[in-house]
Design a protein around this motif. Sequence first.
Motif, PDB file in Angstrom:
ATOM      1  N   SER A 174     -31.880   3.313 -46.294  1.00  0.00           N
ATOM      2  CA  SER A 174     -30.957   3.525 -47.407  1.00  0.00           C
ATOM      3  C   SER A 174     -31.729   3.598 -48.715  1.00  0.00           C
ATOM      4  N   ARG A 175     -32.745   2.749 -48.852  1.00  0.00           N
ATOM      5  CA  ARG A 175     -33.571   2.755 -50.056  1.00  0.00           C
ATOM      6  C   ARG A 175     -34.354   4.063 -50.171  1.00  0.00           C
ATOM      7  N   LYS A 176     -34.916   4.496 -49.060  1.00  0.00           N
ATOM      8  CA  LYS A 176     -35.765   5.691 -49.065  1.00  0.00           C
ATOM      9  C   LYS A 176     -34.958   6.963 -49.277  1.00  0.00           C
ATOM     10  N   LYS A 177     -33.830   7.078 -48.576  1.00  0.00           N
ATOM     11  CA  LYS A 177     -33.050   8.320 -48.593  1.00  0.00           C
ATOM     12  C   LYS A 177     -31.898   8.294 -49.596  1.00  0.00           C
ATOM     13  N   LYS A 178     -31.632   7.114 -50.171  1.00  0.00           N
ATOM     14  CA  LYS A 178     -30.499   6.948 -51.099  1.00  0.00           C
ATOM     15  C   LYS A 178     -29.179   7.332 -50.429  1.00  0.00           C
ATOM     16  N   LEU A 179     -29.038   6.894 -49.173  1.00  0.00           N
ATOM     17  CA  LEU A 179     -27.822   7.168 -48.401  1.00  0.00           C
ATOM     18  C   LEU A 179     -26.982   5.896 -48.286  1.00  0.00           C
ATOM     19  N   PRO A 180     -25.642   6.046 -48.205  1.00  0.00           N
ATOM     20  CA  PRO A 180     -24.774   4.870 -48.094  1.00  0.00           C
ATOM     21  C   PRO A 180     -25.097   4.049 -46.840  1.00  0.00           C
ATOM     22  N   LEU A 181     -25.141   2.741 -47.003  1.00  0.00           N
ATOM     23  CA  LEU A 181     -25.512   1.857 -45.902  1.00  0.00           C
ATOM     24  C   LEU A 181     -24.536   1.969 -44.739  1.00  0.00           C
ATOM     25  N   TYR A 182     -23.223   2.045 -45.034  1.00  0.00           N
ATOM     26  CA  TYR A 182     -22.248   2.065 -43.952  1.00  0.00           C
ATOM     27  C   TYR A 182     -22.400   3.302 -43.063  1.00  0.00           C
ATOM     28  N   ARG A 183     -22.808   4.428 -43.663  1.00  0.00           N
ATOM     29  CA  ARG A 183     -23.014   5.644 -42.859  1.00  0.00           C
ATOM     30  C   ARG A 183     -24.235   5.494 -41.953  1.00  0.00           C
ATOM     31  N   LEU A 184     -25.285   4.879 -42.469  1.00  0.00           N
ATOM     32  CA  LEU A 184     -26.476   4.656 -41.652  1.00  0.00           C
ATOM     33  C   LEU A 184     -26.194   3.641 -40.541  1.00  0.00           C
ATOM     34  N   GLU A 185     -25.386   2.637 -40.841  1.00  0.00           N
ATOM     35  CA  GLU A 185     -24.981   1.666 -39.808  1.00  0.00           C
ATOM     36  C   GLU A 185     -24.262   2.392 -38.665  1.00  0.00           C
ATOM     37  N   SER A 186     -23.305   3.226 -39.025  1.00  0.00           N
ATOM     38  CA  SER A 186     -22.548   3.960 -37.995  1.00  0.00           C
ATOM     39  C   SER A 186     -23.456   4.885 -37.194  1.00  0.00           C
ATOM     40  N   ARG A 187     -24.378   5.553 -37.895  1.00  0.00           N
ATOM     41  CA  ARG A 187     -25.246   6.532 -37.237  1.00  0.00           C
ATOM     42  C   ARG A 187     -26.211   5.865 -36.263  1.00  0.00           C
ATOM     43  N   TYR A 188     -26.805   4.753 -36.683  1.00  0.00           N
ATOM     44  CA  TYR A 188     -27.859   4.157 -35.866  1.00  0.00           C
ATOM     45  C   TYR A 188     -27.411   2.969 -35.023  1.00  0.00           C
ATOM     46  N   LEU A 189     -26.274   2.373 -35.379  1.00  0.00           N
ATOM     47  CA  LEU A 189     -25.808   1.205 -34.637  1.00  0.00           C
ATOM     48  C   LEU A 189     -24.520   1.465 -33.871  1.00  0.00           C
ATOM     49  N   GLY A 190     -23.803   2.505 -34.284  1.00  0.00           N
ATOM     50  CA  GLY A 190     -22.529   2.793 -33.622  1.00  0.00           C
ATOM     51  C   GLY A 190     -21.397   1.928 -34.131  1.00  0.00           C
ATOM     52  N   ILE A 191     -21.670   1.143 -35.165  1.00  0.00           N
ATOM     53  CA  ILE A 191     -20.644   0.285 -35.765  1.00  0.00           C
ATOM     54  C   ILE A 191     -21.080  -0.003 -37.194  1.00  0.00           C
ATOM     55  N   ASN A 192     -20.124  -0.223 -38.097  1.00  0.00           N
ATOM     56  CA  ASN A 192     -20.518  -0.505 -39.480  1.00  0.00           C
ATOM     57  C   ASN A 192     -19.885  -1.798 -39.984  1.00  0.00           C
ATOM     58  N   HIS A 193     -20.299  -2.209 -41.168  1.00  0.00           N
ATOM     59  CA  HIS A 193     -19.877  -3.525 -41.655  1.00  0.00           C
ATOM     60  C   HIS A 193     -18.377  -3.591 -41.943  1.00  0.00           C
ATOM     61  N   SER A 194     -17.742  -2.468 -42.231  1.00  0.00           N
ATOM     62  CA  SER A 194     -16.291  -2.486 -42.441  1.00  0.00           C
ATOM     63  C   SER A 194     -15.561  -2.811 -41.139  1.00  0.00           C
ATOM     64  N   GLU A 195     -16.024  -2.229 -40.048  1.00  0.00           N
ATOM     65  CA  GLU A 195     -15.408  -2.484 -38.735  1.00  0.00           C
ATOM     66  C   GLU A 195     -15.614  -3.928 -38.302  1.00  0.00           C
ATOM     67  N   LEU A 196     -16.790  -4.473 -38.580  1.00  0.00           N
ATOM     68  CA  LEU A 196     -17.041  -5.872 -38.247  1.00  0.00           C
ATOM     69  C   LEU A 196     -16.243  -6.788 -39.165  1.00  0.00           C
ATOM     70  N   GLY A 197     -16.061  -6.360 -40.404  1.00  0.00           N
ATOM     71  CA  GLY A 197     -15.236  -7.134 -41.319  1.00  0.00           C
ATOM     72  C   GLY A 197     -13.817  -7.292 -40.813  1.00  0.00           C
ATOM     73  N   GLU A 198     -13.311  -6.259 -40.141  1.00  0.00           N
ATOM     74  CA  GLU A 198     -11.958  -6.330 -39.579  1.00  0.00           C
ATOM     75  C   GLU A 198     -11.836  -7.475 -38.589  1.00  0.00           C
ATOM     76  N   ARG A 199     -12.878  -7.688 -37.799  1.00  0.00           N
ATOM     77  CA  ARG A 199     -12.835  -8.761 -36.794  1.00  0.00           C
ATOM     78  C   ARG A 199     -12.798 -10.132 -37.465  1.00  0.00           C
ATOM     79  N   ILE A 200     -13.512 -10.256 -38.581  1.00  0.00           N
ATOM     80  CA  ILE A 200     -13.492 -11.527 -39.311  1.00  0.00           C
ATOM     81  C   ILE A 200     -12.119 -11.755 -39.940  1.00  0.00           C
ATOM     82  N   VAL A 201     -11.555 -10.706 -40.525  1.00  0.00           N
ATOM     83  CA  VAL A 201     -10.214 -10.790 -41.115  1.00  0.00           C
ATOM     84  C   VAL A 201      -9.199 -11.233 -40.072  1.00  0.00           C
ATOM     85  N   ASP A 202      -9.272 -10.630 -38.881  1.00  0.00           N
ATOM     86  CA  ASP A 202      -8.336 -10.969 -37.807  1.00  0.00           C
ATOM     87  C   ASP A 202      -8.532 -12.401 -37.327  1.00  0.00           C
ATOM     88  N   LEU A 203      -9.799 -12.832 -37.256  1.00  0.00           N
ATOM     89  CA  LEU A 203     -10.094 -14.192 -36.800  1.00  0.00           C
ATOM     90  C   LEU A 203      -9.446 -15.227 -37.710  1.00  0.00           C
TER      91      LEU A 203
END
Length: 292
Positions: A174-203
């Motif tokens: 993200s620092r090198k390419k100046k790309l949004p972190l959530y998009r890189l999370e989805s691209r390389y991890l298959g999940i992003n922090h917003s989706e994980l946040g949903e699980r915490i909200v539900d918990l």
Amino acid sequence: MVAAMLEDKYLIKINEFIQDMPPLSVSVSRILELSKTPKVDAKMLNDVISVDPVLTGKVLKLVNSAYYSMPNHVTSLVRAIVILGINTIKNLIISTSVISAVNQRQNENSALNMTSFWRHSVGVGVLAKFLALKQNIDPKFVEEYFVAGLLHDLGKLPLDFVIADGYKDIIALSRKKKLPLYRLESRYLGINHSELGERIVDLWKLPVSLHETIIFHHNIESVQPQFRRLVSTVFIANNVFNKLFPGAGGDYAAIEDISKMLKITGLTEDDLEQVGFDVDTKIKQAEVFLNT
């Protein structure tokens, strides 16, 4: 090297991390339930808080902090509730309780600089509240904007704890390419922090306003109409803070297009020009929420 798509074992560990998060106290859970009741009043709230000495202490410490700048020292819980209002007290309790819960676990191999992460979180909350005041939001709902901004990035914490090394690579990209972190999370991890946040909200069964903000602060189109102004304001605050302090929350993206959010909120570029004024002082005052 950037992390590959998350293996099932890491997804399981992330789920386990979230499930193992300490529950909110019985008092806080009761307050969350009461807040859903239209007839809730100051006495009902006082009855729940007053039997919990720790929670009472937190409320009085916050009420008497520089963040609220009360003209006189407040020693009575009932008076605190009357002065600040039921909705503000509820949001105050939610924010401090959630932060206390997530900070109970220490991470020695952190991808995020946690001091900077919480500064980012507090900063977005402060700016969201400032922008809410610019929109003439009803005073009893203004604190909701602060709490929504404060907690919007909760979903980054499981990634930071469970796959710190891989997350460091993504933050570096993200620092090198100046790309949004959530998009890189989805691209390389298959999940992003917003989706994980949903699980915490539900918990923790957090309010719908936080549910919408935490999950959709990068996806305004999916927000329920009644929360679109709130989430758009947090989106703008997040982008403005990233411009002022790039990378503080782990995200080095160039500023995203906020024209749609400006239209939703009625804010103008002139309003945003005023955001940076004394922002450091306001953040310092609001950091009491991290230490209560």
